[in-house]
Design a protein around this motif. Structure first.
Motif, PDB file in Angstrom:
ATOM      1  N   GLU A   7      -3.694  -9.210  -8.438  1.00 44.33           N
ATOM      2  CA  GLU A   7      -4.764  -8.205  -8.322  1.00 44.33           C
ATOM      3  C   GLU A   7      -5.340  -8.178  -6.906  1.00 44.33           C
ATOM      4  O   GLU A   7      -5.603  -7.120  -6.355  1.00 44.33           O
ATOM      5  N   THR A   8      -5.474  -9.335  -6.314  1.00 41.52           N
ATOM      6  CA  THR A   8      -5.974  -9.415  -4.934  1.00 41.52           C
ATOM      7  C   THR A   8      -5.020  -8.709  -3.981  1.00 41.52           C
ATOM      8  O   THR A   8      -5.458  -7.970  -3.083  1.00 41.52           O
ATOM      9  N   GLU A   9      -3.722  -8.912  -4.177  1.00 38.52           N
ATOM     10  CA  GLU A   9      -2.730  -8.250  -3.323  1.00 38.52           C
ATOM     11  C   GLU A   9      -2.781  -6.729  -3.515  1.00 38.52           C
ATOM     12  O   GLU A   9      -2.704  -5.966  -2.547  1.00 38.52           O
ATOM     13  N   ARG A  10      -2.920  -6.281  -4.752  1.00 41.80           N
ATOM     14  CA  ARG A  10      -2.995  -4.843  -5.018  1.00 41.80           C
ATOM     15  C   ARG A  10      -4.196  -4.221  -4.294  1.00 41.80           C
ATOM     16  O   ARG A  10      -4.086  -3.150  -3.692  1.00 41.80           O
ATOM     17  N   LEU A  11      -5.341  -4.885  -4.376  1.00 47.88           N
ATOM     18  CA  LEU A  11      -6.544  -4.374  -3.700  1.00 47.88           C
ATOM     19  C   LEU A  11      -6.358  -4.352  -2.189  1.00 47.88           C
ATOM     20  O   LEU A  11      -6.768  -3.407  -1.510  1.00 47.88           O
ATOM     21  N   SER A  12      -5.730  -5.397  -1.666  1.00 45.12           N
ATOM     22  CA  SER A  12      -5.472  -5.473  -0.233  1.00 45.12           C
ATOM     23  C   SER A  12      -4.517  -4.360   0.203  1.00 45.12           C
ATOM     24  O   SER A  12      -4.733  -3.709   1.237  1.00 45.12           O
ATOM     25  N   ILE A  13      -3.475  -4.111  -0.585  1.00 44.24           N
ATOM     26  CA  ILE A  13      -2.521  -3.039  -0.278  1.00 44.24           C
ATOM     27  C   ILE A  13      -3.229  -1.685  -0.294  1.00 44.24           C
ATOM     28  O   ILE A  13      -3.053  -0.866   0.615  1.00 44.24           O
ATOM     29  N   ALA A  14      -4.052  -1.454  -1.309  1.00 40.34           N
ATOM     30  CA  ALA A  14      -4.772  -0.174  -1.408  1.00 40.34           C
ATOM     31  C   ALA A  14      -5.679   0.024  -0.199  1.00 40.34           C
ATOM     32  O   ALA A  14      -5.752   1.119   0.375  1.00 40.34           O
ATOM     33  N   ARG A  15      -6.366  -1.030   0.210  1.00 38.29           N
ATOM     34  CA  ARG A  15      -7.263  -0.945   1.365  1.00 38.29           C
ATOM     35  C   ARG A  15      -6.463  -0.638   2.632  1.00 38.29           C
ATOM     36  O   ARG A  15      -6.816   0.242   3.415  1.00 38.29           O
ATOM     37  N   GLU A  16      -5.355  -1.347   2.824  1.00 39.75           N
ATOM     38  CA  GLU A  16      -4.555  -1.138   4.030  1.00 39.75           C
ATOM     39  C   GLU A  16      -3.913   0.251   4.042  1.00 39.75           C
ATOM     40  O   GLU A  16      -3.828   0.888   5.084  1.00 39.75           O
ATOM     41  N   ARG A  17      -3.460   0.731   2.869  1.00 41.49           N
ATOM     42  CA  ARG A  17      -2.876   2.082   2.808  1.00 41.49           C
ATOM     43  C   ARG A  17      -3.938   3.122   3.173  1.00 41.49           C
ATOM     44  O   ARG A  17      -3.642   4.074   3.873  1.00 41.49           O
ATOM     45  N   ASP A  33       5.960  -1.005   5.872  1.00 43.33           N
ATOM     46  CA  ASP A  33       5.511  -2.269   6.467  1.00 43.33           C
ATOM     47  C   ASP A  33       4.917  -3.192   5.397  1.00 43.33           C
ATOM     48  O   ASP A  33       5.156  -4.404   5.404  1.00 43.33           O
ATOM     49  N   LEU A  34       4.139  -2.592   4.493  1.00 47.66           N
ATOM     50  CA  LEU A  34       3.524  -3.396   3.430  1.00 47.66           C
ATOM     51  C   LEU A  34       4.578  -3.929   2.466  1.00 47.66           C
ATOM     52  O   LEU A  34       4.477  -5.067   1.997  1.00 47.66           O
ATOM     53  N   ALA A  35       5.604  -3.109   2.181  1.00 47.59           N
ATOM     54  CA  ALA A  35       6.674  -3.554   1.272  1.00 47.59           C
ATOM     55  C   ALA A  35       7.375  -4.775   1.844  1.00 47.59           C
ATOM     56  O   ALA A  35       7.668  -5.733   1.121  1.00 47.59           O
ATOM     57  N   LEU A  41       9.048  -0.247  -2.275  1.00 45.90           N
ATOM     58  CA  LEU A  41       8.114   0.817  -1.872  1.00 45.90           C
ATOM     59  C   LEU A  41       7.355   1.356  -3.085  1.00 45.90           C
ATOM     60  O   LEU A  41       6.166   1.664  -2.992  1.00 45.90           O
ATOM     61  N   LYS A  42       8.063   1.463  -4.204  1.00 50.63           N
ATOM     62  CA  LYS A  42       7.418   1.960  -5.424  1.00 50.63           C
ATOM     63  C   LYS A  42       6.246   1.072  -5.818  1.00 50.63           C
ATOM     64  O   LYS A  42       5.189   1.562  -6.230  1.00 50.63           O
ATOM     65  N   SER A  43       6.384  -0.229  -5.687  1.00 53.55           N
ATOM     66  CA  SER A  43       5.291  -1.158  -6.008  1.00 53.55           C
ATOM     67  C   SER A  43       4.088  -0.925  -5.092  1.00 53.55           C
ATOM     68  O   SER A  43       2.942  -0.996  -5.540  1.00 53.55           O
ATOM     69  N   ILE A  44       4.374  -0.651  -3.827  1.00 58.74           N
ATOM     70  CA  ILE A  44       3.292  -0.388  -2.874  1.00 58.74           C
ATOM     71  C   ILE A  44       2.553   0.889  -3.273  1.00 58.74           C
ATOM     72  O   ILE A  44       1.317   0.923  -3.345  1.00 58.74           O
ATOM     73  N   TYR A  45       3.319   1.962  -3.550  1.00 60.59           N
ATOM     74  CA  TYR A  45       2.683   3.223  -3.946  1.00 60.59           C
ATOM     75  C   TYR A  45       1.918   3.076  -5.258  1.00 60.59           C
ATOM     76  O   TYR A  45       0.813   3.609  -5.402  1.00 60.59           O
ATOM     77  N   ASN A  46       2.485   2.346  -6.203  1.00 64.04           N
ATOM     78  CA  ASN A  46       1.793   2.123  -7.475  1.00 64.04           C
ATOM     79  C   ASN A  46       0.483   1.373  -7.268  1.00 64.04           C
ATOM     80  O   ASN A  46      -0.539   1.711  -7.880  1.00 64.04           O
ATOM     81  N   ALA A  47       0.492   0.359  -6.424  1.00 67.04           N
ATOM     82  CA  ALA A  47      -0.728  -0.416  -6.171  1.00 67.04           C
ATOM     83  C   ALA A  47      -1.816   0.465  -5.550  1.00 67.04           C
ATOM     84  O   ALA A  47      -2.988   0.406  -5.941  1.00 67.04           O
ATOM     85  N   ALA A  48      -1.419   1.273  -4.562  1.00 70.46           N
ATOM     86  CA  ALA A  48      -2.393   2.148  -3.902  1.00 70.46           C
ATOM     87  C   ALA A  48      -2.925   3.199  -4.870  1.00 70.46           C
ATOM     88  O   ALA A  48      -4.127   3.460  -4.920  1.00 70.46           O
ATOM     89  N   ASN A  49      -2.039   3.815  -5.668  1.00 65.53           N
ATOM     90  CA  ASN A  49      -2.464   4.849  -6.624  1.00 65.53           C
ATOM     91  C   ASN A  49      -3.333   4.268  -7.725  1.00 65.53           C
ATOM     92  O   ASN A  49      -4.311   4.884  -8.137  1.00 65.53           O
ATOM     93  N   HIS A  50      -2.967   3.080  -8.198  1.00 62.92           N
ATOM     94  CA  HIS A  50      -3.739   2.443  -9.262  1.00 62.92           C
ATOM     95  C   HIS A  50      -5.169   2.168  -8.791  1.00 62.92           C
ATOM     96  O   HIS A  50      -6.120   2.384  -9.533  1.00 62.92           O
TER      97      HIS A  50
END
Length: 195
Positions: free
Chosen positions: A9-19, A27-29, A36-45
């Protein structure tokens, strides 16, 4: 890239903030070793969760004295309202109308204030003439006409005081009407009819 790795969850929040700050998804992937799909899912979520949180109702708490609470409950009882929380919710929704300054009343008060200033200036001029005559040892220039002017000024002040009281009564009636409209449908009869 590991396909099976799950983000915390911490990583997802960090990814969303950075996106949101413009860091490229690729770069995040690489950095988090996910697709890449995981990165987009984290940001969208994260953005979906923010939108959902903004639409959720919130619980607020306020401290009031026993006297204030009894007064509020009595005001609700006079309107036949049984639920304090429903009344507060309605009043909060109507706050923009209830708390909006009454521009016409404010303009009338400004006009009356200017008139009172003129009255005050006239009274000061009469007092100055009386003081100057007294200092020079002359008979006071206070004639029957002066007395009539002072009576007229006093009458004007009393009339203005009555007008100001009526303005405040009218404003109070308007606020009472706004509150009544905001609380309409909450009275015990409406609750009883709904059952």
């Amino acid at each position: 890239m590991s396909r099976g790795r799950r983000l915390t969850e911490t990583e997802r929040l960090s990814i969303a903030r950075e996106r949101s700050q413009g860091v490229p998804a690729a770069d995040l992937a690489v950095r988090y070793d996910v697709s890449l799909k995981s990165i987009y899912n984290a940001a969208n979520h994260a953005s979906e969760r923010q939108m959902a949180n903004a639409s959720r109702s919130r619980v607020i708490g306020i401290r009031v004295s026993d006297r204030d609470l009894r007064g509020f409950d009595a005001a609700l009882a006079r309107r036949g309202i049984a639920h304090r929380s429903d009344a507060m919710r309605r009043l909060m929704l109507a706050a923009d109308d209830i708390l909006r300054p009454d521009e016409s009343t404010a303009e009338e008060l400004r006009s009356m204030s200017a008139a009172l200033n003129r009255v005050g200036n006239n009274v000061n001029q009469v007092a100055r003439r009386l003081n100057e005559a007294k200092l020079r040892g002359e008979p006071l220039p206070y004639t029957a006409a002066s007395h009539a002017e002072i009576r007229d000024l006093a009458g004007l002040v009393f009339d203005m005081a009555d007008q100001i009281q009526e303005l405040f009564r009218a404003r109070r009636r308007s606020l009472d009407l706004s509150v009544t409209q905001a609380l309409s449908g909450l009275n015990a009869e409406a609750d009883h009819d709904a059952e």
